[in-house]
Design an enzyme around this catalytic site. Structure first.
Site, PDB file in Angstrom:
ATOM      1  N   ASP A   1      -1.344 -22.739  16.541  1.00 42.34           N
ATOM      2  CA  ASP A   1      -2.280 -22.721  15.419  1.00 42.34           C
ATOM      3  C   ASP A   1      -3.055 -21.412  15.561  1.00 42.34           C
ATOM      4  OD1 ASP A   1      -4.148 -22.917  13.528  1.00 42.34           O
ATOM      5  OD2 ASP A   1      -5.155 -24.691  14.337  1.00 42.34           O
TER       6      ASP A   1
ATOM      7  N   LYS B   1       0.988  -4.902   5.050  1.00 49.36           N
ATOM      8  CA  LYS B   1       0.136  -4.539   3.926  1.00 49.36           C
ATOM      9  C   LYS B   1      -0.060  -5.758   3.030  1.00 49.36           C
ATOM     10  CE  LYS B   1       1.601  -3.880  -0.125  1.00 49.36           C
ATOM     11  NZ  LYS B   1       2.623  -4.438  -1.025  1.00 49.36           N
TER      12      LYS B   1
ATOM     13  N   HIS C   1       6.454  -0.268   3.761  1.00 45.44           N
ATOM     14  CA  HIS C   1       7.918  -0.261   3.914  1.00 45.44           C
ATOM     15  C   HIS C   1       8.582   0.914   3.189  1.00 45.44           C
ATOM     16  CE1 HIS C   1       8.076  -2.597   0.087  1.00 45.44           C
ATOM     17  NE2 HIS C   1       9.311  -2.150  -0.012  1.00 45.44           N
TER      18      HIS C   1
ATOM     19  N   LYS D   1      12.264   3.786   3.947  1.00 41.23           N
ATOM     20  CA  LYS D   1      13.411   3.971   3.042  1.00 41.23           C
ATOM     21  C   LYS D   1      14.070   5.316   3.344  1.00 41.23           C
ATOM     22  CE  LYS D   1      11.632   1.219  -0.834  1.00 41.23           C
ATOM     23  NZ  LYS D   1      12.609   0.196  -1.178  1.00 41.23           N
TER      24      LYS D   1
ATOM     25  N   GLU E   1       9.949  -1.651 -11.652  1.00 44.11           N
ATOM     26  CA  GLU E   1      10.595  -2.882 -11.182  1.00 44.11           C
ATOM     27  C   GLU E   1      10.993  -3.701 -12.392  1.00 44.11           C
ATOM     28  OE1 GLU E   1       8.744  -4.751  -7.610  1.00 44.11           O
ATOM     29  OE2 GLU E   1       6.993  -3.713  -8.377  1.00 44.11           O
TER      30      GLU E   1
ATOM     31  N   ASP F   1      -1.213  -3.453  -5.137  1.00 49.25           N
ATOM     32  CA  ASP F   1       0.085  -3.866  -4.605  1.00 49.25           C
ATOM     33  C   ASP F   1       1.015  -2.673  -4.396  1.00 49.25           C
ATOM     34  OD1 ASP F   1       1.884  -5.997  -3.895  1.00 49.25           O
ATOM     35  OD2 ASP F   1       2.956  -5.676  -5.776  1.00 49.25           O
TER      36      ASP F   1
ATOM     37  N   HIS G   1       2.334   2.380  -1.459  1.00 48.70           N
ATOM     38  CA  HIS G   1       3.634   3.050  -1.595  1.00 48.70           C
ATOM     39  C   HIS G   1       3.560   4.380  -2.363  1.00 48.70           C
ATOM     40  CE1 HIS G   1       4.826  -0.737  -0.072  1.00 48.70           C
ATOM     41  NE2 HIS G   1       4.947  -1.381  -1.212  1.00 48.70           N
TER      42      HIS G   1
ATOM     43  N   LYS H   1       5.741  -3.753 -13.380  1.00 47.58           N
ATOM     44  CA  LYS H   1       6.675  -4.879 -13.281  1.00 47.58           C
ATOM     45  C   LYS H   1       7.282  -5.116 -14.663  1.00 47.58           C
ATOM     46  CE  LYS H   1       4.803  -6.580  -9.174  1.00 47.58           C
ATOM     47  NZ  LYS H   1       5.246  -5.726  -8.076  1.00 47.58           N
TER      48      LYS H   1
ATOM     49  N   LYS I   1      15.231  -1.597 -12.340  1.00 47.51           N
ATOM     50  CA  LYS I   1      14.595  -1.250 -11.065  1.00 47.51           C
ATOM     51  C   LYS I   1      15.027   0.178 -10.729  1.00 47.51           C
ATOM     52  CE  LYS I   1      14.474  -2.693  -6.197  1.00 47.51           C
ATOM     53  NZ  LYS I   1      13.048  -2.925  -6.028  1.00 47.51           N
TER      54      LYS I   1
END
Ligand code: NDP
Ligand SMILES: O=C1O[C@H](COP(=O)(O)O)[C@@H](O)[C@H](O)[C@H]1O
Length: 498
Positions: free
Chosen positions: A91, A145, A175, A179, A213, A232, A237, A337, A342
């Site tokens: 926990d 993140k 991330h 790439k 996206e 986000d 990014h 979005k 994409k």
């Protein structure tokens, strides 16, 4: 960046039953195992709060790897990975419960603690590790993140972790830095004099960074509505990609040399606030429409939606970098979005020739463009003008626009393009911080983003609606059009999910 620290480690995955671990981290560990990049002496310890036997855990891991890699598992690779797996129930908010896990780790080797949990419990995990007396210099922590919701909350999280770990032990994930094509920005810029010497306001007219996206929010209303596309995607990014494009050459590829240069770019970003946000930013929210021929709901019709939400699902920004190299060169950022496909790319628009010798065939010589396709169809393309072969009686030279096109999948057809998380997990196991974000970078990025978000909030205007399956609100076209420019449009795009 060179590192030969290939040594056994205890890789502890806090939040091992969560979405990120199942979808990305465990499949990436499988791919690393397949490539023999996990030391045979290492072990992987999954931690979550659910009661599970080791066998049940292993079965779940196997099912998830099959599902998310889409591969039939290689028996030999799976056996090696399975033998490394362990599961411990903890926990994470209760320091006493960490004793359960001390017997599973070896104090004599490196321990990597990956916090794939809500950031609100990062501090609790640090406290628990301390209570179990397993923190020393060999422990590395990986933070997912977003680090916070704004500058103030990110400072709190960073402080909580800094109470127990120094900056050399902290690996903040973005991330995009894992790439292949983002890493290639460094190679492209600094291994090619043709670009290195033309990389400034003398040669470049403007830069576009687009991350589109086709997916919506994928059932993550709770998280996304609180964040929005700015927090986000832009805060992390897009600003990281911008920093790599705009930074000065680092003295070496060492982590801090690169991060020092990225930080200088973030510090030089011209503030956008109440005085200038309306001319430099556009935000949108998708309404129902069609993506790839399929009808999709609007943002406010997504499951669990709050009808009054003003959260942005699209952002476009004209950013400017106030330094010697980039004076007068706009960096246009765009991300959203539910766009038609994409696709992510960086496009460098060079300046036009000062004088046109070819007026007879081209009234306006188009500028050269360097297109760096981040995903999909990873590659690099340069648009050039060349003569159309052939004879004529007019005395003029016919020109044509052509592409010098390097497609990674064709040029490196024997190489599999690794997922970003594979690269980053490997780097943390090797102890190389170059591809991780330093605290001052995260906080500087928040500083810039907070100011824009505060201006949006004070304006009290709702985001501009755009139909799902389009390239965003009309005003985002206007953002460039008013300066005689337009967004780059990839050809032959195929809509693709996550
Ligand atoms: N999902 C994604 O695509 C992305 C996620 N991230 C970040 O990664 C992190 C994890 O996200 P995600 O996987 O989606 O989150 P989930 O909610 O799916 O998973 C969280 C995990 O943390 C565990 N957990 C939470 N609270 C406790 C607790 N008190 N004690 C023990 N275990 C606990 C859960 O355990 P149990 O299952 O046993 O309840 C679960 O395994 C977040 O910081 C997120 O922002 C970043 C980029 C993308
Ligand atoms: O971090 C995030 O990134 C994904 C997009 O990542 P990509 O590698 O598929 O380009 C985004 O969908 C998600 O909302 C965000 O949290």
């Amino acid at each position: 960046m060179l590192n030969t620290n290939f040594e056994p480690c205890d890789f502890v995955l806090f939040g091992t039953l969560g979405d990120l671990a199942r979808r990305k981290l465990l499949p990436s560990l499988y791919q690393l195992e397949k490539a023999n990049l996990i030391h045979e002496g290492s072990q992987i310890i999954g931690v979550a709060r659910t009661e599970l036997s080791k066998d049940e855990y292993i079965k779940q891991v196997k099912d998830n790897i099959e599902k998310f890699t889409g591969e039939t598992l290689c028996p030999d690779t799976w056996t090696r990975l399975e033998n490394k797996l362990e599961y411990v129930k903890v926990d994470m908010v209760n320091p006493d419960s960490y004793q359960a896990f001390t017997s599973h780790v070896d104090p004599d080797r490196v321990m990597v603690c990956y916090f794939a949990t809500p950031p609100s419990i990062f501090g609790d995990i640090c406290r628990g590790l301390k209570a179990a007396d397993i923190i020393d210099d060999t422990v590395r922590v990986v933070l997912e993140k977003p680090i916070g919701h704004d500058l103030a909350s990110s400072k709190i999280i960073n402080e909580q972790v800094a109470e127990y770990f120094n900056e050399k032990q902290i690996y903040r994930i973005d991330h995009y830095l894992g790439k292949e094509t983002v890493l290639n920005l460094i190679a492209l810029r600094f291994a090619n004099s043709i670009f290195a010497t033309n990389w400034d306001h003398n040669s470049i007219d403007h830069v576009q960074i687009s991350v589109a996206e086709s997916v919506g929010i994928e059932g993550r209303w709770g998280y996304f509505d609180d964040a929005g596309q700015m927090r986000d995607m832009v805060q992390n990014h897009l600003l990281q990609v911008l920093s790599l494009i705009a930074m000065e050459p680092p003295a070496t590829l060492d982590a801090d040399d690169i991060r020092d240069e990225k930080l200088k770019v973030l510090k030089a970003l011209r503030p956008i606030d109440q005085s200038n946000f309306s001319t430099n930013t556009v935000r949108g929210q998708y309404i129902g429409g069609f993506v790839a021929g399929q009808e999709v709901p609007g943002y406010l019709e997504e499951p669990d939606a709050n009808q009054a939400s003003r959260t942005e699902t699209f952002v476009a920004i004209k950013a400017e970098i106030d330094n010697w190299r980039w004076a007068g060169v706009p960096f246009y950022l765009r991300t959203g979005k539910r766009m038609p496909a994409k696709t992510s790319e960086v496009v460098i628009y060079f300046k036009r020739q000062p004088h046109n010798l070819f007026k007879d065939s081209f009234a306006n010589l188009p500028p050269n463009k360097l297109v760096i396709r981040l995903q999909p169809d990873e590659g690099v393309e340069v648009t050039v003008m060349n003569k159309v072969p052939g004879l004529n009686t007019s005395g003029s030279m016919d020109l044509q626009k052509s592409q010098l096109n390097l497609s990674f999948s064709e040029a490196f057809s024997d190489e599999r393009i690794a997922d970003a998380y594979e690269k980053l997990l490997l780097e943390v196991m090797l102890g190389n911080q170059a591809l991780f974000v330093r605290r001052d970078e995260v906080e500087q990025a928040w500083n810039w983003v907070d100011s824009i978000m505060a201006a949006w909030q004070s304006s009290n205007e709702p985001p501009e609606p755009y139909q799902a399956g389009t390239w965003g609100p009309v005003d985002s076209i206007g953002l460039l059009a008013k300066e005689g420019r337009s967004w780059f449009q990839q050809k032959n795009l195929k809509p693709k999910g996550k």
